[in-house]
Enzyme design. Structure first.
Site, mmCIF file in Angstrom:
data_model
loop_
_atom_site.group_PDB
_atom_site.id
_atom_site.type_symbol
_atom_site.label_atom_id
_atom_site.label_comp_id
_atom_site.label_asym_id
_atom_site.label_seq_id
_atom_site.Cartn_x
_atom_site.Cartn_y
_atom_site.Cartn_z
ATOM 1 N N SER A 275 -16.424 21.177 76.991
ATOM 2 C CA SER A 275 -16.693 20.605 75.670
ATOM 3 C C SER A 275 -16.194 19.176 75.577
ATOM 4 C CB SER A 275 -15.990 21.460 74.616
ATOM 5 O OG SER A 275 -15.951 20.799 73.378
ATOM 6 N N TYR B 244 -8.175 26.066 70.901
ATOM 7 C CA TYR B 244 -9.513 26.143 71.507
ATOM 8 C C TYR B 244 -9.738 24.948 72.439
ATOM 9 C CZ TYR B 244 -14.421 25.113 72.139
ATOM 10 O OH TYR B 244 -15.616 24.768 72.720
ATOM 11 N N LYS C 54 -10.182 24.517 76.872
ATOM 12 C CA LYS C 54 -11.198 23.802 77.656
ATOM 13 C C LYS C 54 -10.538 22.833 78.636
ATOM 14 C CE LYS C 54 -14.747 25.893 76.024
ATOM 15 N NZ LYS C 54 -15.387 26.924 76.866
#
Length: 338
Positions: A125, A150, A154
């Protein structure tokens, strides 16, 4: 060749399964249906005429992962989507995110490093860049401290893959850093199915347009941008899906320059929140009920991709416009509400 797609019934996963099957690959999906529906299989079949193999289980169960790779010892590549992805939820429940997004990744890589040759595509991302110092954002931009658990999964996920590739020359991996995937398949057989209140702008717009939500909140109009609203790089989900197939073929054909590579997936053009609303109103003919409210904590002012590396090295380019994306998203919203 048989390709495993984890989270293959999700938004980007299902569109990628379609593109893989259209290219002649045999696809196996693993999905625990925590953020998707088995009905998506019907949409995939309607588009491609082929039903992928589907196994429902939770990848957090290490023994199930080991058993899967024992039974399917002819997997030629893995595209790994399965992960939790709601920023707000990750702040409230970080351990769920670290277990689901990192533990599962470790189990997958442990199995792949047992193989003679393994090819791995990772769903990453643009959150890894945070508020970038320079725009557009290149792959060489510094990775900033994550704004959420989150985002951290990544960043750490990429580090885990890179470290594993360093000591396993037979493992080849590509991390694809998406900007903002939106839209739906042009057949309107598959699309985005947010569970509960959407966390992303476009499904919130279409749900407001169809009357499911009363009003869209625009978080701040006093940012240092042309119209005062935040800017993002919105990319059609089919373009994103096609990029996964191109990346996989790059590894299968041994065109990669090293056994760990990173590419941005975006259009290279930023669109403001108000521009996205205007695009929706244009393609739908509907007036959207929205209201400007206070800024939201943690929002990056603007982020859009430098796509030169993806265009020239990967050999992939986004084709759809913002209007194309909004039209397909609106068609899909109307279909699922009807």
């Amino acid at each position: 060749m048989k390709i495993l797609v984890t989270g293959g019934l999700g938004f980007i996963g299902s569109h990628t399964v379609v593109e893989l099957q259209n290219e002649g690959f045999e696809v196996v999906i693993i999905d625990n249906l925590s953020n998707s529906s088995e009905d998506v299989l019907d949409g995939i079949v309607a588009i491609t005429g082929k039903k992928p193999i589907f196994e429902k289980f939770d990848l957090r169960d290490k023994s199930d992962v080991q058993d899967f790779f024992t039974r399917h010892n002819d997997i030629g590549g893995v595209i790994h989507f399965a992960a939790s992805k709601a920023v707000g939820e990750s702040v409230e429940n970080p351990l769920l995110y670290y277990e689901n997004n990192l533990g599962v990744l470790v189990y997958m890589l442990q199995e792949l490093t047992k193989k003679e040759n393994a090819n791995f595509i990772f769903s990453s991302s643009c959150t890894v860049y945070g508020q970038a110092d320079k725009l557009p954002i290149t792959e060489d931009a510094p990775v900033k401290p994550a704004e959420s658990p989150y985002g951290n999964t990544k960043q750490v996920g990429e580090e885990i893959i890179k470290d594993t590739c360093n000591v396993n020359p037979k493992l080849s991996a590509i991390a694809l850093r998406y900007f903002n995937p939106v839209g739906a398949h042009p057949t309107v057989e598959i699309g985005e199915l947010p569970i509960g209140v959407p966390q992303n702008l476009v499904p919130f717009i279409t749900q407001t347009g169809v009357g499911l939500r009363e009003q869209l909140s625009v978080f701040g109009d006093d940012y240092p941008t042309e119209d005062g609203t935040c800017i993002r790089d919105y990319i059609h989900v089919v373009d994103v899906a096609k990029a996964h197939v191109v990346a996989l073929q790059r590894l299968l054909n041994q065109k990669n320059e090293s056994n760990y590579e990173v590419f941005n997936l975006g259009t290279g053009k930023g669109s403001s929140v108000l521009e996205v609303i205007q695009s929706f109103e244009k393609v739908s003919g509907e007036k959207l009920n929205y209201k400007v409210v206070d800024r939201r904590a943690g929002d990056v002012i603007q982020a859009y991709a430098d796509t030169k590396k993806a265009n020239e090295v990967l050999g992939w380019k986004a084709k759809s416009t913002l209007d194309d994306s909004m039209k397909s998203a609106w068609d899909w919203e109307q279909k699922i509400r009807n």
